[in-house]
Design an enzyme around this catalytic site. Structure first.
Site, PDB file in Angstrom:
ATOM      1  N   CYS A 267       7.784  -4.740  -8.363  1.00  0.00           N
ATOM      2  CA  CYS A 267       7.457  -4.247  -9.863  1.00  0.00           C
ATOM      3  C   CYS A 267       7.900  -5.351 -10.690  1.00  0.00           C
ATOM      4  O   CYS A 267       6.979  -6.037 -11.321  1.00  0.00           O
ATOM      5  CB  CYS A 267       8.278  -3.032 -10.282  1.00  0.00           C
ATOM      6  SG  CYS A 267       7.762  -1.654  -9.330  1.00  0.00           S
TER       7      CYS A 267
HETATM    8  N1  LIG Z   1       8.120   0.750  -4.994  1.00  0.00           N
HETATM    9  C1  LIG Z   1       8.371   1.030  -6.153  1.00  0.00           C
HETATM   10  O1  LIG Z   1       9.865   1.215  -6.447  1.00  0.00           O
HETATM   11  C2  LIG Z   1       7.569   1.440  -7.058  1.00  0.00           C
HETATM   12  C3  LIG Z   1       7.928   1.823  -8.517  1.00  0.00           C
HETATM   13  C4  LIG Z   1       7.091   1.968  -9.687  1.00  0.00           C
HETATM   14  C5  LIG Z   1       5.618   1.984  -9.349  1.00  0.00           C
HETATM   15  N2  LIG Z   1       5.159   1.374  -8.071  1.00  0.00           N
HETATM   16  C6  LIG Z   1       3.746   1.094  -8.039  1.00  0.00           C
HETATM   17  O2  LIG Z   1       3.269   2.029  -7.274  1.00  0.00           O
HETATM   18  C7  LIG Z   1       2.050   1.435  -6.299  1.00  0.00           C
HETATM   19  C8  LIG Z   1       2.299   1.791  -4.874  1.00  0.00           C
HETATM   20  O3  LIG Z   1       3.531   1.042  -4.566  1.00  0.00           O
HETATM   21  P1  LIG Z   1       4.443   1.451  -3.303  1.00  0.00           P
HETATM   22  O4  LIG Z   1       5.776   0.833  -3.379  1.00  0.00           O
HETATM   23  O5  LIG Z   1       4.268   2.956  -2.976  1.00  0.00           O
HETATM   24  O6  LIG Z   1       3.512   0.635  -2.117  1.00  0.00           O
HETATM   25  P2  LIG Z   1       3.648   0.819  -0.495  1.00  0.00           P
HETATM   26  O7  LIG Z   1       2.915  -0.592  -0.041  1.00  0.00           O
HETATM   27  O8  LIG Z   1       5.033   1.114  -0.126  1.00  0.00           O
HETATM   28  O9  LIG Z   1       2.609   1.816  -0.395  1.00  0.00           O
HETATM   29  C9  LIG Z   1       1.205   1.807  -0.313  1.00  0.00           C
HETATM   30  C10 LIG Z   1       0.390   2.483   0.419  1.00  0.00           C
HETATM   31  O10 LIG Z   1      -0.897   2.436   0.113  1.00  0.00           O
HETATM   32  C11 LIG Z   1      -1.702   2.211   1.425  1.00  0.00           C
HETATM   33  N3  LIG Z   1      -2.898   1.937   1.093  1.00  0.00           N
HETATM   34  C12 LIG Z   1      -3.415   0.778   0.894  1.00  0.00           C
HETATM   35  N4  LIG Z   1      -4.786   0.799   0.503  1.00  0.00           N
HETATM   36  C13 LIG Z   1      -5.037   2.026   0.768  1.00  0.00           C
HETATM   37  C14 LIG Z   1      -6.238   2.774   0.632  1.00  0.00           C
HETATM   38  N5  LIG Z   1      -7.197   1.971   0.166  1.00  0.00           N
HETATM   39  N6  LIG Z   1      -6.392   3.936   0.895  1.00  0.00           N
HETATM   40  C15 LIG Z   1      -5.269   4.610   1.542  1.00  0.00           C
HETATM   41  N7  LIG Z   1      -3.979   4.165   1.342  1.00  0.00           N
HETATM   42  C16 LIG Z   1      -4.092   2.634   1.123  1.00  0.00           C
HETATM   43  C17 LIG Z   1      -0.807   1.336   2.327  1.00  0.00           C
HETATM   44  O11 LIG Z   1      -1.218   1.522   3.733  1.00  0.00           O
HETATM   45  C18 LIG Z   1       0.686   1.927   2.147  1.00  0.00           C
HETATM   46  O12 LIG Z   1       0.955   2.813   2.875  1.00  0.00           O
HETATM   47  C19 LIG Z   1       2.200  -0.049  -6.939  1.00  0.00           C
HETATM   48  O13 LIG Z   1       1.099  -0.139  -7.832  1.00  0.00           O
HETATM   49  C20 LIG Z   1       3.287  -0.214  -7.457  1.00  0.00           C
HETATM   50  O14 LIG Z   1       3.461  -1.283  -8.342  1.00  0.00           O
HETATM   51  C21 LIG Z   1       6.154   1.022  -7.208  1.00  0.00           C
END
Ligand SMILES: NC(=O)c1ccc[n+]([C@@H]2O[C@H](COP(=O)([O-])OP(=O)(O)OC[C@H]3O[C@@H](n4cnc5c(N)ncnc54)[C@H](O)[C@@H]3O)[C@@H](O)[C@H]2O)c1
Length: 431
Positions: free
Chosen positions: A270
């Protein structure tokens, strides 16, 4: 409204696209509230793990997940046709930067396209991926409306930023307030109704843009304040002042001050990334977000600063970095988690290696560290092992580490977190 009725009687089925750090804990909360959840992911490995009830996210226990899977409340699949069975779909896919630091919206676009053939009337779609203001209406809405369904009358669309703080023992998905902004007031109303089923406090705002900007404000606030501390750390060091002591003293002020701490550089998915989503979009409005650029510059320089301090410290022991054995202690980007994404440890390891240092690491949370295609050796913190190396660089201050042995046996420790402040030992150098 059929959707509200199905929410009320608990029969609404939720779809979650992207079962990662954000999606999986959210799926668990939805299921704990009694709703059936179908998780969709392009990763067959993650789908297989969820299907067997095995968690790969530290904040989700395998016991809890397995229980919900066993009761038929959570399923996972790579088959997007099952979106047709859902009443609402929540999208939580990655939003990285590309090589030029421009937003890479391809995951969100492909997720929206995957659900497209299976959208039906009266369905709610929410986006949770952190992104620039305008994404929901400029990127996702046109894709959804290409079906002929109209947002606001046939189906409903909202943005709700995720605020998960991995490893936080107090604030989890359920008790962290959730901001929601819909394309129309009805979209907001339905999204608020859905999230209220499994989130304690839901905070509606007037638009998707306000909700998108809220998340960016929160992350930019942290990024800029950490950069400020990193700059003050460097000037304080030159002046012979201990900045850590100064922050501790300043935070005794009961109003108007909030402590932030310097460190080895930003990490995680982030804070190092999201602010640049805004700077990129701002240029469309002839605006240059100078605080963000400046903070990026200061924060990105921190791994270089750490390595300079390491070289200076080795120098006081008549050693050079070239050929020195350096142990990185804690390589995850944050305390007590296993996430390596954007961790400053990676850049620091590259910089040390590039200057002829011999890098190994210890991290109770991270069993494999591969940098530039090469595996970095993991060392246990034994008396013998520690006395063989030339320096330890403490990058992440995990709780379950025997710091006493580190200080006792390592000839030099550069502490980038002030984690060893209670050790009064000449071998510890504070960043
Ligand atoms: N990790 C954090 O602490 C956090 C906190 C707040 C916001 N976010 C935001 O949330 C979003 C997701 O982050 P995350 O940390 O969960 O990511 P992550 O990489 O852990 O998970 C994302 C998932 O999406 C899947 N994916 C990718 N493309 C796809 C598609 N087309 N269809 C279905 N699945 C698909 C991936 O295989 C993965 O399992 C990002 O925008 C991030 O900035 C993350």
């Amino acid at each position: 409204m059929q959707f509200l009725e199905r929410l009320d009687d608990g029969s609404a089925v939720f779809g979650l696209v992207g079962l990662g750090y954000v999606g999986l804990p959210l799926a668990v909360e939805m299921a704990k509230a009694g709703h059936r959840v179908i998780g969709f992911d392009v990763s067959a490995d993650k789908v297989a793990m969820v299907t067997t009830g095995a968690s790969y996210i530290a904040d989700v226990s395998t016991d809890e997940l397995a229980g919900l899977v066993g009761r038929g409340l959570i399923e996972a699949t790579t088959d997007f046709s099952r979106v047709a069975e859902t009443d609402a779909v929540v999208i939580c896919v990655p939003t990285p930067l590309d090589k030029t630091k421009a937003p890479d919206t391809s995951f969100m676009e492909s997720a929206a396209r995957s659900i497209l053939p299976y959208l039906h009337a009266d369905m709610l779609v929410t986006l949770e991926s952190t992104t620039y203001p305008g994404t929901t209406e400029e990127v996702v809405q046109p894709i959804l409306e290409s079906t002929g369904l109209k947002v606001g009358t046939d189906l409903y669309l909202a943005f709700s930023p995720e605020r998960v703080d991995p490893g936080n023992p107090v604030y989890k998905t359920r008790n962290t307030p959730k901001v929601v902004g819909g394309v129309t007031p009805l979209c907001t109303k339905l999204a608020v109704a859905m999230y209220s089923r499994f989130i304690d406090t839901v905070v509606p705002v007037s638009s998707t843009r306000a909700a998108e900007m809220t998340k960016l404000l929160e992350n930019i606030f942290r990024c800029v304040n950490i950069a400020l501390m990193n700059e003050l750390l460097q000037v304080s060091d030159r002046m012979g002042i201990n900045i850590w002591e100064v922050v501790d003293a300043a935070k005794t002020k009961p109003f108007g001050f909030m402590p932030f701490y310097p460190g080895p550089g930003l990490g995680g998915h982030c804070i190092p990334i999201d602010p640049f989503y805004l700077s990129w979009k701002a240029r469309e409005f002839d605006f240059h977000t100078e605080f963000i650029e400046l903070a990026g510059k200061v924060n990105e320089n921190m791994p270089y600063y750490v390595v300079t301090r390491l070289m200076e410290s080795l120098n006081t022991q008549r050693k050079s970095l070239y050929g020195a054995k350096v142990l990185l202690l804690g390589v995850a980007y944050k305390k007590d988690i296993d996430d390596l994404r954007e961790s400053p440890a990676i850049r620091i390891a590259e910089l040390i290696g590039g200057r002829g240092g011999d890098v190994s690491y210890h991290d109770p949370w991270v069993r494999d560290l591969v940098i530039g295609g090469k595996s970095v050796p993991h060392r246990e913190l034994t008396a013998e092992g520690l006395s063989e190396i030339d320096a330890v660089v403490l990058i992440t201050d995990h709780s379950n580490v025997d710091y006493e042995s580190v200080v006792q046996y390592a000839p030099l420790v550069l502490d980038t977190r002030n984690a060893l402040k209670s050790f009064d030992d000449g071998t510890v150098v504070r960043l």
